[in-house]
Design an enzyme around this catalytic site. Structure first.
Site: not given
Ligand code: UD1
Length: 391
Positions: A98, A120, A134, A214, A216, A248
């Site tokens: 999701d 899923e 999600e 983690h 939102r 995270h």
């Molecule tokens: C995302 C998913 C969430 C999932 C989660 C698992 C969406 C909207 N959310 O949330 O459903 O449960 O992943 O982890 O799709 N970042 C890094 N490096 C990485 C990963 C993330 O620096 O390898 C930082 C960056 O600043 C990025 C931020 O994390 O902008 C947020 O990442 P994002 O994919 O927008 O959302 P998640 O909160 O990780």
């Protein structure tokens, strides 16, 4: 029959964890031409998991930008996927869960009239704001999916209530359990053992308490409340527990985690962990506190007592089976439930019973068999006929 072309699209760490067994199963099947597109919505955390399973994406959209909004991310993903879906045109697109990547994969499949298989499928809380975004993502993916791979009977029932035809739904079990099965027997590598030793995790007499956050919908005050309660817990049980918190990479998590949890002697803040390291830590944990969905399933399967740091869950099965407790984000509730379990080994033992409701570890095989069967039924493996798709 020509091999069917399956394009799997993955973006984040949990998608890589849950799709790894499916990708391995697809790649081993002579009837399937499998390609993998990583949107790299997550960069470091995705690569860590792909490396672990020896998986290399055929296409990498490299979509991660620090701090991008959900709209900006979706826009990047939509335009990135355009070319990928055209040449060569897949017969099926598969995506799991999701995330933004899944929503865009599903909608792009629909726009391009390519069949979409949702791994899923059918998880619901019934509250469109929780989890955000999600719950809305998976409902929208469900609207356009051609095959729904539901992990549990409960998920199947949710889909039936949404008038998805019974013949489009297959209960497969969760692929998370397949992944666990793949890594279960793998010992910690020398590097991991050294790392665990260095952290003092293998030698200490103290109970290991593992925590992750983690989501939102927790950013801001709820996340601060959770961190505050974790700190109180660590201070109250200073001589009895070691609290390990893998962070995270999202800055909304890192900042409060460092502010509230940093500098406490028995709290260890870690960078995001490789899947196997996380599983090794979980196996040693007396208690897990987390808002993660995947960990909820893994904890159930590994028999680790878990407090779910959420008000509502789309995975009621573990809670109903008494293997996890939903405690929300209120510090008093988190503390009292955690203390009760830490003080009472029998209460913890009651949560560790062997049977669990998330499948037998063979979900990936069922998914791949269903794709082949459905493609054979349609007789048009390479270019899906428009007549069986809406005009
Ligand atoms: C995302 C998913 C969430 C999932 C989660 C698992 C969406 C909207 N959310 O949330 O459903 O449960 O992943 O982890 O799709 N970042 C890094 N490096 C990485 C990963 C993330 O620096 O390898 C930082 C960056 O600043 C990025 C931020 O994390 O902008 C947020 O990442 P994002 O994919 O927008 O959302 P998640 O909160 O990780």
């Amino acid at each position: 029959m020509n091999p069917i072309r399956v394009l799997s699209i993955i973006g984040t760490r949990p998608e890589a964890v849950k799709m790894a067994p499916v990708l391995l199963c697809l790649s081993r099947n002579a009837g399937i031409e499998s390609r993998v597109c990583a949107t790299a919505q997550h960069r470091q955390m995705l690569d860590q998991i792909l490396n672990r399973f020896g998986l290399a994406p055929d296409i990498d959209l490299d979509a991660m930008r620090p701090g991008q909004s959900l709209g900006q991310l979706a826009a990047t993903l939509f335009s990135g996927l355009e070319a990928v879906l055209q040449d060569p045109r897949p017969d099926w697109i598969l995506a799991q869960g999701d995330t933004s990547t899944v929503l865009v994969a599903a909608l792009s499949s629909y726009y391009h009239r390519i069949r979409f298989g949702h791994v899923e499928a059918g998880l619901r809380t019934g509250d469109k704001w929780n989890p955000f975004p999600e719950e809305a993502h998976r409902r929208m993916a469900g609207l356009v999916a051609d095959l729904h791979f539901a992990p549990t009977e409960g998920a199947r029932q949710n889909l039936l209530h949404e008038h998805i035809p019974e013949s489009r739904i297959l209960v497969t079990g969760s692929t998370e359990i397949d992944t666990l099965r793949l890594v279960a027997g793998q010992p910690a590598s020398a590097e991991e053992t050294e790392w665990l030793n260095r952290c003092g995790l293998l030698e200490e007499g103290r109970l290991l308490v593992l925590a992750t956050v983690h989501r939102r919908e927790h950013f801001g005050l709820p996340l601060e409340s959770i961190c505050r309660s974790l700190r109180c817990l660590a201070e109250a049980y200073r001589s009895r527990i070691r609290l390990v918190f893998p962070m995270h990479l999202n800055p909304h998590v890192q900042e409060p985690a460092r502010r509230f949890l940093g500098g406490t002697e028995n709290i260890l803040l870690l960078p995001p962990l490789d899947y196997l390291s996380m599983i090794h830590l979980m196996k040693r944990a007396a208690l897990l506190l987390s808002d993660s969905g995947g960990l909820q399933e893994a904890a159930c399967a590994l028999g680790v007592p878990m407090l779910v740091l959420r008000e509502i869950t789309e995975r009621p099965e573990g809670v109903l089976a008494g293997k996890a407790r939903l405690v929300g984000t209120d510090p008093a509730r988190i503390l009292s439930e955690a203390c009760r379990l830490l003080d009472d080994p029998e209460a913890r033992a009651a949560m560790t019973a062997a049977a669990h409701p998330y499948g037998d570890g063979h979900a990936a095989e069922r998914i791949v068999a269903a794709l082949l069967e459905e493609s054979a039924r349609l007789h048009e493996p390479f270019h899906p006929a428009r007549r069986d798709l809406p005009a």
